[in-house]
Design an enzyme around this catalytic site. Structure first.
Site, PDB file in Angstrom:
ATOM      1  N   HIS A  11       0.856  -1.185   0.000  1.00 52.91           N
ATOM      2  CA  HIS A  11       0.000   0.000   0.000  1.00 52.91           C
ATOM      3  C   HIS A  11       0.894   1.237   0.000  1.00 52.91           C
ATOM      4  O   HIS A  11       1.605   1.490   0.984  1.00 52.91           O
ATOM      5  CB  HIS A  11      -0.921   0.000   1.215  1.00 52.91           C
ATOM      6  CG  HIS A  11      -1.909  -1.129   1.213  1.00 52.91           C
ATOM      7  ND1 HIS A  11      -2.311  -1.782   2.363  1.00 52.91           N
ATOM      8  CD2 HIS A  11      -2.569  -1.723   0.190  1.00 52.91           C
ATOM      9  CE1 HIS A  11      -3.175  -2.725   2.052  1.00 52.91           C
ATOM     10  NE2 HIS A  11      -3.345  -2.718   0.736  1.00 52.91           N
TER      11      HIS A  11
ATOM     12  N   GLU B 117       1.271   3.749   2.999  1.00 47.40           N
ATOM     13  CA  GLU B 117       1.814   3.259   4.275  1.00 47.40           C
ATOM     14  C   GLU B 117       3.342   3.327   4.238  1.00 47.40           C
ATOM     15  O   GLU B 117       4.043   2.313   4.243  1.00 47.40           O
ATOM     16  CB  GLU B 117       1.300   1.848   4.545  1.00 47.40           C
ATOM     17  CG  GLU B 117      -0.220   1.807   4.711  1.00 47.40           C
ATOM     18  CD  GLU B 117      -0.813   0.405   4.696  1.00 47.40           C
ATOM     19  OE1 GLU B 117      -0.029  -0.567   4.698  1.00 47.40           O
ATOM     20  OE2 GLU B 117      -2.050   0.279   4.673  1.00 47.40           O
TER      21      GLU B 117
ATOM     22  N   HIS C 292       3.215  -3.452   7.041  1.00 45.20           N
ATOM     23  CA  HIS C 292       2.135  -2.508   6.709  1.00 45.20           C
ATOM     24  C   HIS C 292       2.148  -1.335   7.679  1.00 45.20           C
ATOM     25  O   HIS C 292       2.877  -1.326   8.668  1.00 45.20           O
ATOM     26  CB  HIS C 292       0.764  -3.202   6.799  1.00 45.20           C
ATOM     27  CG  HIS C 292       0.420  -4.043   5.617  1.00 45.20           C
ATOM     28  ND1 HIS C 292      -0.501  -3.663   4.676  1.00 45.20           N
ATOM     29  CD2 HIS C 292       0.896  -5.250   5.224  1.00 45.20           C
ATOM     30  CE1 HIS C 292      -0.595  -4.608   3.754  1.00 45.20           C
ATOM     31  NE2 HIS C 292       0.247  -5.586   4.061  1.00 45.20           N
TER      32      HIS C 292
ATOM     33  N   GLU D  40       1.769  -4.512  11.507  1.00 47.82           N
ATOM     34  CA  GLU D  40       1.182  -3.192  11.340  1.00 47.82           C
ATOM     35  C   GLU D  40       1.893  -2.191  12.244  1.00 47.82           C
ATOM     36  O   GLU D  40       1.988  -2.394  13.449  1.00 47.82           O
ATOM     37  CB  GLU D  40      -0.307  -3.222  11.706  1.00 47.82           C
ATOM     38  CG  GLU D  40      -1.143  -4.185  10.878  1.00 47.82           C
ATOM     39  CD  GLU D  40      -1.654  -3.561   9.598  1.00 47.82           C
ATOM     40  OE1 GLU D  40      -1.344  -2.377   9.344  1.00 47.82           O
ATOM     41  OE2 GLU D  40      -2.365  -4.260   8.850  1.00 47.82           O
TER      42      GLU D  40
END
Length: 1103
Positions: A802, A805, A899, A984
């Site tokens: 992504h 990110e 991420h 994350e």
């Protein structure tokens, strides 16, 4: 009242009970219970006694009801549980049939029913079935002046109205009109009756049929006039609860389109704006201000987002169009369709007058699973046995694994380096430009007709002969200056002073970066370079705390937005930057800020000057998409020093953001960089995120009508003249930066390091996707050493699928630097594993400033089940590498995809577990029979011990249906990697551990990447303890690291602090119009822990 016949045995008992009722002493509750049980026995056993108590003129029933009236909530609850509601309603029916009905008995019955009703969830249904609604309404009509009976009747009516079917029925019976006979102007008398009347009316007006009825009878202007009257006269603010109740009625009427129209026609915006403004100085009036704000925002006419289309400004033609999905819909959309707004933006007046009864809705909710998205199909959770690609196809990936066949014969283990150098990247034909702080940002050469010639980097002579060894670049060329702008200097020659950051940034080189940019291919064909990417970023040494939210900031911003409608002549509405004007996007008149986003990873579509120091900003959609507005990166110049500028990003899509919880935007000042501090810093005050009045079309909102965009607003005061500043959602990390870092990492290689850089594939945009192999060289070419080398387990890492990110890339940078470092721990780690790393899965998205998608317009992390080699080449070939390893029985020990998370704090992991998934649902069949290796929890647990930013409590190992085609789940299920994770990293900061209360920076992110490596080494030690018996350097360093957070009780056992609770944001700052709870306000109650809460949170606490 008449007495019970003297010969009755019950007389004495009733007398005693009446005496107890008068005293109402809590200690007599047992005595009262004893007496009532005797009365019950007499009623049940003697017909004569039953007739005496219920006989006309008898006060026996009144005495019994009075005992209930003085009883507490617990006794009322017992009454409900024993079926007392039906008995009381039946008694109400019976009493109403007498003529004239006993007023005292009716008063007592309604008083008790007002207590019983809220305790009985089925009260509304029971009352309707028994015919009690009409009895209460008739009694109300006959006693409008009898305040003693009026109050309990209204209280019962309020409980009736909570049921939606009852509300429609009561509206048809004229109750709305009846209530307006009671509502009147300011008066100190009968305020209790007025409050209950308003609450009842508000409950009735939740029905759209009743709301339309109120509009048709012009009650909206009436309510506004009544509210104004109470506002003017309640100068000592003793009746805030009544004023709030009036607003509650207005709010429910304005839930329908006709109500909003009537509100605007009655000048409601000006009335509520002026009354709210007058209340701002009194904190106890916050409930009024917040409710008024909700009403005004709801009624604010929806505006069109000022763009010709919500599609991206940039177009990339796909090699073929998918058969279905959002991209297919985008390409099938007729060119003349207006995708910015719908023809009708309201979808709330379609219900028939007989609205559906949702009485059993709560019961249904209780039987639903906690999360409908959790996968309950065990077959989809079990491993998938067969490979989805033939073995013949997978042989193409053998060339990416030379370490499996390398024998190192003839290799000199003293000096030689083992890896090929990457191919030299081709240079672009167009010159690359670095804009200067002394001139307007030059435009792309491809646009033509430019007033300022761009500066070719080939003409920049960079040397280290400047004062004090500073790097100075002399720009050969005369630069124009704008004398009218206070931020411009008047020199004739621009000198680009490049800060010498080599000592602090060993992986950064401005010259090398420019070379990398020349080989980067973008859809807009960028020819400019942003200063921060050119100069580099040195993490600041000071701490950057999570911003404490100033009380009232969101409300103040919303009121400023409302002023646009109240005072439209104050609004400039001047476009100063517009990428849709392709030939000349920068509109410079010398009076406004200048914007630019035409560089790698840049994203800003349009800037509109609203007021002198306020700008609305619109972000560009991802290419081949019509949404995903979150990532931004743009340049600002031409500012006035010391003036506060407000920036509003007005087309955000998520309903909430960490900007409501202390996160700040990032700013890079060129003047700061030139003075020796090249760094991104957290900046901005008065930051908040809320729903705005710009309409979001059903095309953009997945078919839902009536949706709005959200505003992220922040205020900045600039400190330097002649400055150029950059703003970004998070620390930028471009594709060219990655290429530069990889080339610099090559220089760090020692003879002990096996490093190989390959090009995995070419992206849709023609950029290479790098693949790295890192491990330790064998100590010799002996069979034992070569065998150990070839049998090391694989660890497979990926990042940046992504583009928005960017923190994932900084974590990956920390991992790569640690793996290439000469430390003993890094060497032990390289000797333990072979690392296969794809550091950027979505180069095209990163280059072109996308937030989530690649050039295919799709989220690549939802394509892992069936990736297309044409549309998703990086995913197709990365999965191919993993499938190849599976086919040769070399399944990686660990897979981790890096991420960033925009809605939570800390760093945490998502893993996969069949049992933990089933435990979250009602599907328990065969769950106890499942055998599962629990080692998937080991790595996250180790990280929680090692990494101060990591939170084990935020980790989850549940598999959701919506995540079945993500890398984590597919690698777990299809490849068979039990330790398959998504890691994350917060975009905001931490709320636990060492970094609690701090915003996260690149130093902490890189540290996280390094700690991940250390955790892998400990994982190896736990799985193979004998292998590390002699690795004392690892044990010592590891213990030193862990001692900072743990008490070491032995070499292998640690007593950890309790896991921090997971970060849960329970308050919705989106301020949705219809979702605010409606308890009665208590202005006197001010909780002690309100400091730092948001406006909405405080409003909910007080209302």
């Amino acid at each position: 009242p008449k007495e019970v016949p003297s010969n009755s045995r019950v007389l004495m008992l009733l007398g005693q009970l009446e005496k107890l009722n008068g005293e109402a002493v809590l200690s007599d509750a047992e005595v009262s219970r004893h007496i009532t049980s005797k009365i019950l026995h007499l009623i049940q056993t003697q017909e004569k006694t039953r007739k005496e108590i219920t006989a006309k003129g008898s006060s026996g029933m009144e005495v019994i009801l009075a005992s209930l009236e003085v009883s507490g909530g617990r006794r009322v609850g017992v009454l409900v549980s024993k079926g007392g509601t039906a008995i009381l309603l039946q008694l109400l029916i019976t009493t109403s049939k007498e003529w004239p009905p006993s007023e005292e008995l009716m008063l007592q019955l309604h008083t008790i029913l007002a207590k019983v009703g809220p305790k009985d969830r089925k009260f509304g249904i029971k009352a309707r079935i028994n015919g009690a609604l009409n009895i209460t309404v008739s009694l109300l009509k006959q006693n409008l002046q009898n305040h003693k009976l009026l109050l309990p009747c209204l209280q019962v009516l309020r409980v009736y109205s909570a049921n939606s079917v009852n509300a429609v029925s009561l509206g048809k019976n004229g109750v709305v009109e009846l209530l307006f006979k009671i509502i009147g102007p300011y008066s100190k008398k009968n305020t209790s009756i007025l409050k209950v009347t308003l609450d009842t009316l508000a409950a009735l007006l939740k029905s759209k049929a009743n709301a339309r009825r109120a509009v048709d009878r012009t009650y909206v202007p009436t309510l506004l006039a009544v509210y104004q009257d109470w506002h003017r006269n309640d100068t000592r603010h003793r009746h805030v609860h009544i004023r709030k109740a009036i607003l509650g009625c207005i709010r429910n009427i304005t839930n329908i389109k006709l109500g909003r129209k009537a509100f605007l026609e009655a000048d409601g915006m000006r009335i509520l704006y002026s009354t709210s403004t007058e209340c701002l100085s009194v904190r106890t009036l916050d409930p009024l201000i917040n409710t008024s704000s909700l009403i005004m925002r709801k009624c604010f006419p929806k505006n069109r987002l000022p763009v010709p289309t919500i599609r991206s400004v940039f177009h990339y033609q796909l090699p073929h169009i998918p058969a279905e999905g959002p991209v297919a819909q985008l390409y099938r959309q007729p060119p003349d369709v207006d995708d910015v707004v719908d023809e009708s933006d309201d979808n709330d007046d379609t219900e028939a007058d007989t609205e559906n009864d949702t009485e059993n809705e709560e019961d249904e909710k209780n039987h639903k699973t906690q999360n409908d998205d959790i996968e309950t199909d065990i077959s989809k959770l079990r491993p998938k046995e067969n490979l989805t690609r033939p073995l013949e196809d997978l042989k193409m990936y053998e060339c990416f694994f030379p370490e499996l066949s390398e024998n190192f014969q003839g290799y000199s283990f003293d000096s030689s380096k083992s890896c090929q150098t990457p191919a030299v990247l081709p240079k672009s034909l167009a010159p690359i430009v670095v804009p200067t702080a002394h001139a307007p940002s030059p435009l792309s050469l491809a646009q033509g007709e430019l007033t300022d010639l761009p500066l070719d980097l080939d003409s920049i002579c960079i040397s280290k002969d400047g004062p004090g060894g500073a790097v100075v670049g002399s720009l050969q060329g005369e630069l124009e200056h704008d004398d009218d702008c206070s931020s411009h200097s008047s020199g004739e020659l621009g000198v680009l002073e490049v800060p010498d950051t080599a000592a602090l940034l060993p992986l950064h080189d401005p010259e090398l970066y420019i070379d990398m940019v020349k080989g980067t291919k973008s859809v807009p064909q960028y020819t400019e370079v942003a200063y921060p990417d050119y100069f580099g970023h040195v993490a600041p040494t000071f701490r950057e705390h999570i911003l404490e939210r100033v009380y009232g900031v969101q409300r103040a911003k919303i009121f400023q937005d409302i002023e646009r409608m109240i005072h439209p002549n104050d609004i400039l509405d001047k476009v100063v930057y517009d990428l849709d004007l392709k030939r000349s996007p920068v509109i410079d008149d010398g009076e406004s800020l200048k914007f630019n986003s035409q560089f790698e990873s840049g994203n800003l579509r349009k800037a509109v000057q609203v007021r002198k120091f306020e700008y609305d900003l619109i972000l560009n959609s991802d290419i081949n998409s019509n949404h995903y507005h979150q990532w931004f990166y743009f340049e600002v110049s031409g500012m006035r020093v010391g003036s506060s500028y407000r920036f509003n990003i007005i087309n955000c899509e998520k309903v909430n953001s960490q900007f409501n919880y202390g996160m700040q935007v990032l700013m890079y000042s060129v003047q700061e960089a030139i003075s020796g501090h090249p760094r991104w810093v957290r900046t901005g005050t008065e930051i908040c995120y809320y729903k705005n009045h710009f309409s979001r079309s059903s095309i953009a909102a997945g078919g839902q009508k009536g949706k709005s965009y959200y505003t992220m607003t922040f205020t900045v005061t600039f400190q330097y003249r002649d400055d150029v500043c950059y703003f970004a959602y998070h620390y930028p990390y471009t594709y060219s930066t990655l290429k530069m870092h990889l080339q610099k990492l090559e220089a760090l290689r020692t003879p002990q390091i096996y490093l190989r850089q390959d090009v995995l594939c070419e992206t849709l945009g023609g950029n290479s996707c790098p693949l790295l192999t890192i491990t330790a060289m064998p100590q010799s070419s002996s069979n034992d050493q070569i065998c150990q080398f070839k049998n090391r387990p694989y660890v497979f890492l990926t990042a940046r699928v992504h583009p928005g990110e960017t923190n994932a890339s900084w974590v990956m940078k920390g991992t790569l630097e640690f793996l290439m470092s000469p430390s003993p721990m890094a060497q032990s780690l390289r000797e333990s594993y072979v690392f296969k790393i794809v550091p950027m899965l979505n180069p095209d998205g990163v280059i072109n400033g996308n937030h989530r998608c690649s050039l295919s317009g799709e989220d690549l992390n939802r394509q892992w089940q069936r990736p297309s080699p044409d549309l998703h080449p990086t995913i197709f070939h990365t999965k191919g590498l993993l499938q190849y390893l599976s086919s040769i029985q070399r399944v990686p020990l660990v897979y981790c995809d890096y991420h960033g998370h925009s809605r939570k704090k800390n760093v945490f992991m998502y893993g996969c577990s069949i049992k933990e998934t089933l435990w979250q649902t009602n599907v328990n069949a065969a769950a106890c029979d499942l055998q599962e290796d629990l080692s998937y929890r080991t790595l996250p647990k180790i990280l929680s011990q090692l990494a101060p930013a990591f939170s084990m409590a935020s980790c989850s190992f549940v598999v959701e249906k919506s995540k079945e085609s993500t890398a984590r789940v597919v690698v777990w299920r299809e490849i068979g990697v039990q330790k398959s994770y998504t890691m994350e990293s917060t975009l905001c900061g931490c709320d636990q551990g060492k970094y609690k209360g701090l915003q996260i920076g690149t130093r902490e992110l890189e540290e996280m990447g390094a700690q991940f490596c250390i955790a892998l080494l400990r994982l190896k030690r736990l799985s193979s303890p004998l292998e590390f018996r002699n690795s004392s350097h690892f044990l010592d360093v590891e213990n030193d690291l862990i001692e900072s957070r743990c008490k070491v009780t032995s070499s292998t056992t640690y007593v950890l602090d309790e896991d921090e609770p997971s970060f849960m944001e329970e308050v919705d700052y989106s301020a949705e119009s219809n979702d605010e709870p409606e308890p009665d306000p208590d202005p006197q109650e001010t909780p002690a822990d309100e400091d730092g809460l948001s406006d909405s949170e405080l409003a909910l606490r007080r209302s």
